[in-house]
Design a protein around this motif. Structure first.
Motif, short mmCIF file in Angstrom:
data_model
loop_
_atom_site.label_atom_id
_atom_site.label_comp_id
_atom_site.label_asym_id
_atom_site.label_seq_id
_atom_site.Cartn_x
_atom_site.Cartn_y
_atom_site.Cartn_z
N MET A 1 -4.38 -9.62 7.19
CA MET A 1 -4.32 -8.93 5.90
C MET A 1 -2.99 -9.19 5.21
SD MET A 1 -3.45 -4.97 6.82
CE MET A 1 -1.86 -4.58 7.60
N THR A 2 -3.01 -9.04 3.89
CA THR A 2 -1.81 -8.96 3.08
C THR A 2 -1.99 -7.76 2.17
OG1 THR A 2 -1.50 -11.36 3.10
CG2 THR A 2 -0.32 -10.12 1.42
N VAL A 3 -1.00 -6.86 2.13
CA VAL A 3 -1.09 -5.62 1.37
C VAL A 3 -0.25 -5.73 0.10
CG1 VAL A 3 -0.76 -3.12 1.40
CG2 VAL A 3 -1.39 -4.32 3.51
N TYR A 4 -0.84 -5.33 -1.02
CA TYR A 4 -0.16 -5.34 -2.31
C TYR A 4 -0.13 -3.91 -2.86
CZ TYR A 4 -1.31 -10.36 -2.28
OH TYR A 4 -1.44 -11.69 -1.95
N ARG B 1 3.59 -7.87 -3.25
CA ARG B 1 3.23 -8.09 -1.86
C ARG B 1 4.24 -7.36 -0.98
NH1 ARG B 1 2.35 -14.55 -1.45
NH2 ARG B 1 1.42 -13.97 0.55
N VAL B 2 3.77 -6.37 -0.23
CA VAL B 2 4.70 -5.54 0.53
C VAL B 2 4.67 -5.81 2.03
CG1 VAL B 2 4.67 -3.72 -1.18
CG2 VAL B 2 3.03 -3.63 0.70
N ALA B 3 3.56 -6.30 2.56
CA ALA B 3 3.48 -6.54 4.01
C ALA B 3 2.28 -7.39 4.34
CB ALA B 3 3.40 -5.21 4.77
N VAL C 1 -3.53 -0.24 -5.16
CA VAL C 1 -3.37 -0.92 -3.89
C VAL C 1 -4.47 -1.97 -3.77
CG1 VAL C 1 -4.71 0.84 -2.66
CG2 VAL C 1 -3.23 -0.69 -1.38
N MET C 2 -4.09 -3.15 -3.31
CA MET C 2 -5.06 -4.20 -3.04
C MET C 2 -4.73 -4.81 -1.68
SD MET C 2 -6.03 -7.76 -5.04
CE MET C 2 -4.79 -8.80 -4.26
#
Length: 284
Positions: free
Chosen positions: A106-109, A114-116, A140-141
């Motif tokens: 995953m990539t969290v936005y 892009r936060v993590a 959040v995406m």
């Protein structure tokens, strides 16, 4: 396998089929290939690693309160099944802690930032994200990608105001998903169950820096020291050999890999370093 520099012979588990030759039904051979990498020369990459190591890990806000749920758009999933997940919530917090995991990557936005990112669902991301929260509507995406037969995303965001009151953003049935990053074809998600449900169980965060790896490190690109390169010994055909989840060495230095389903065990004999030999794979 001709080498002009020191080589990392990396057994990289992939699931797309690549042409291989077969001596018989139980023995296969494949020539190693050099895969994409970037030379680590310091500078921006060191800065990213520094930010990763110093990134606040949170102070336990997500340990309390209601449970988030594991979600995915479909009951069944396959390798390479990629979805984008969307949700909106009200900001206005003084503290904000994120808990998130995705089986498999995953990539969290948050609000387009892009936060993590993580490729280890068993070790969820837990970190302070207050600097990414704004007043009013927040978005959040999550870019989620599956690599096996089971897929799921779980996310919990704890928002604490100045008075100490905490409210929660939880992944659940009200989230939406899309095949497209712009969310142009949103659809509902399916809830597999709350945090703690199998096959994931009560996952906990690891102290390893990689669990909060910032997303601006290139995805699926290896970072190496100058003079090193990465070689892929074998590209696993998922339809024939399944999804390999465990690996060890035997007493002759060969690798033994195990499928997570019913495909069995495989013995991998790497080529001699510096030779033009192929990787040999035998079903046990």
């Amino acid at each position: 396998m001709k080498l002009t520099s020191i080589v990392f012979a990396l057994f990289w588990i992939c699931t797309q089929f690549q042409p291989i030759s077969a001596q018989d039904a139980d023995v296969r051979e494949q020539k190693p290939v050099v895969v994409e990498s970037q030379v680590h020369k310091g500078g921006e990459y060191d800065k990213v690693l520094g930010e990763t190591k110093e990134e606040p890990k949170g102070d336990g806000l997500t340990d309390e309160g209601p449970k988030a749920s594991w979600i995915w758009p479909t009951r069944e999933s396959k390798n390479g099944d990629r979805w984008y997940f969307f949700y909106e919530f009200e900001g206005g917090s003084s503290k904000a802690e994120l808990f998130a995991s995705c089986d498999n990557k995953m990539t969290v936005y948050l609000n387009g930032k892009r936060v993590a990112s993580s490729n280890d669902w068993g070790s969820p991301v837990i970190l302070d994200v207050q600097k990414h929260i704004k007043s009013g509507v927040n978005k959040v995406m999550v870019d989620g990608d599956n690599e096996g037969s089971v897929a799921g995303l779980i996310l919990k965001l704890a928002l604490q105001d100045k008075a100490g009151k905490v409210r929660y953003v939880l992944s659940g049935k009200d989230w939406k998903a899309s095949r497209k990053a712009d969310g142009s074809d949103l659809q509902s998600v399916i809830v597999h169950g709350e945090y703690g449900v199998g096959p994931w169980g009560n996952i906990k965060s690891s102290p390893k820096p990689s669990t909060t790896l910032l997303a601006n490190i290139p995805r699926d690109v290896f970072m190496v020291q100058e003079g090193f390169q990465i070689e892929q010994l074998y590209k696993v055909p998922k339809g024939d050999h399944g999804s390999w989840v465990a690996i060890t060495f035997d007493n002759k230095g060969r690798l033994i890999a195990s499928d997570q389903g019913n495909k069995g065990l495989y013995r991998i004999t790497p080529p001699v370093v510096g030779s033009d030999q192929v990787t040999k794979i035998e079903k046990l």
